[in-house]
Motif scaffolding. Sequence first.
Motif, PDB file in Angstrom:
ATOM      1  N   GLU A 176       0.823  -1.225   0.000  1.00  0.00           N
ATOM      2  CA  GLU A 176       0.000   0.000   0.000  1.00  0.00           C
ATOM      3  C   GLU A 176       0.852   1.269   0.000  1.00  0.00           C
ATOM      4  OE1 GLU A 176       0.070  -2.358   2.228  1.00  0.00           O
ATOM      5  OE2 GLU A 176       0.131  -1.591   4.275  1.00  0.00           O
ATOM      6  N   TYR A 178       3.469   1.948  -1.877  1.00  0.00           N
ATOM      7  CA  TYR A 178       4.006   2.344  -3.194  1.00  0.00           C
ATOM      8  C   TYR A 178       3.240   3.528  -3.783  1.00  0.00           C
ATOM      9  CZ  TYR A 178       7.355  -1.457  -3.239  1.00  0.00           C
ATOM     10  OH  TYR A 178       8.424  -2.255  -2.940  1.00  0.00           O
ATOM     11  N   ALA A 179       2.019   3.765  -3.308  1.00  0.00           N
ATOM     12  CA  ALA A 179       1.203   4.886  -3.817  1.00  0.00           C
ATOM     13  C   ALA A 179       1.577   6.205  -3.147  1.00  0.00           C
ATOM     14  CB  ALA A 179      -0.281   4.574  -3.591  1.00  0.00           C
TER      15      ALA A 179
END
Length: 217
Positions: A176, A178-179
């Motif tokens: 989660e 990486y965003a």
Amino acid sequence: MSEAFTPNERTRVVREPHRGVYDRESIYKILDEGFVCHVGFAVEGQPYVIPTMYARVGEAIYFHGSGASRMLRGVSSGIAVCVTVTLVDGLVLARSVFNHSMNYRSVVALGKAVLVDVPGEKVEALRAFTEKILPGRWEEARQPSEKELKATSILRLALTEVSAKMRTGPVEDDAEDYALKVWAGIVPLRMVADAAIRDERCDAGIAVPEYVAEWRR
Ligand SMILES: Cc1cc2nc3c(=O)[nH]c(=O)nc-3n(C[C@H](O)[C@H](O)[C@H](O)COP(=O)(O)OP(=O)(O)OC[C@H]3O[C@@H](n4cnc5c(N)ncnc54)[C@H](O)[C@@H]3O)c2cc1C
């Protein structure tokens, strides 16, 4: 001789076992690249971890034993040590603080270090130290005298119980994260040698030897 050390219950990498390395070639490469080892030993329940220089010669490492050798007097069977060598290859900047890390290669060697008292072996160890500092140096510098040899304590640790651990590669973040709009990546690190600086008492007529001028890391 087998091409890999066999891990036992003391040397098997348990935490992140995929980073454990036991093959001799990789382990010797780390040992030969490092300059400093940390020697851990316990005296009356107090652990000491002392940084010192070392050199690998074949299946053993030699290190200066000024600290440990005091405890070794009269103990011919040796002193239990844990010797580590660490190379830091990069900073790992993850998106989360939790996943920050370093890329590294490290070696842990366990066993009993023994005092080297055979003069020939002592000279060989000193030669290995000097050549490790800079290949070619032993032949140019003055060789050790009998008195200097006597005053030098050197310990030998046979390489039998050995492990290496390596982290290489990119950042590893939680899926989660990486965003997140956070810069992430690796800052590679390496040890480099700058140009040599002449000692102020070194005769200006003595040319910088090729093995000094051309040495690169
Ligand atoms: C530069 C650097 C930074 C590190 N940063 C962290 C950190 O922030 N947090 C963290 O948890 N760990 C870090 N480590 C890894 C750390 O060295 C240990 O591997 C880790 O903490 C697990 O220790 P342990 O005793 O639980 O390992 P275990 O897996 O239980 O150790 C069992 C055996 O595996 C071998 N072993 C363990 N670690 C190493 C090693 N590094 N090199 C060679 N053999 C090894 C030894 O023989 C040891 O007796 C770092 C390592 C390096 C070199």
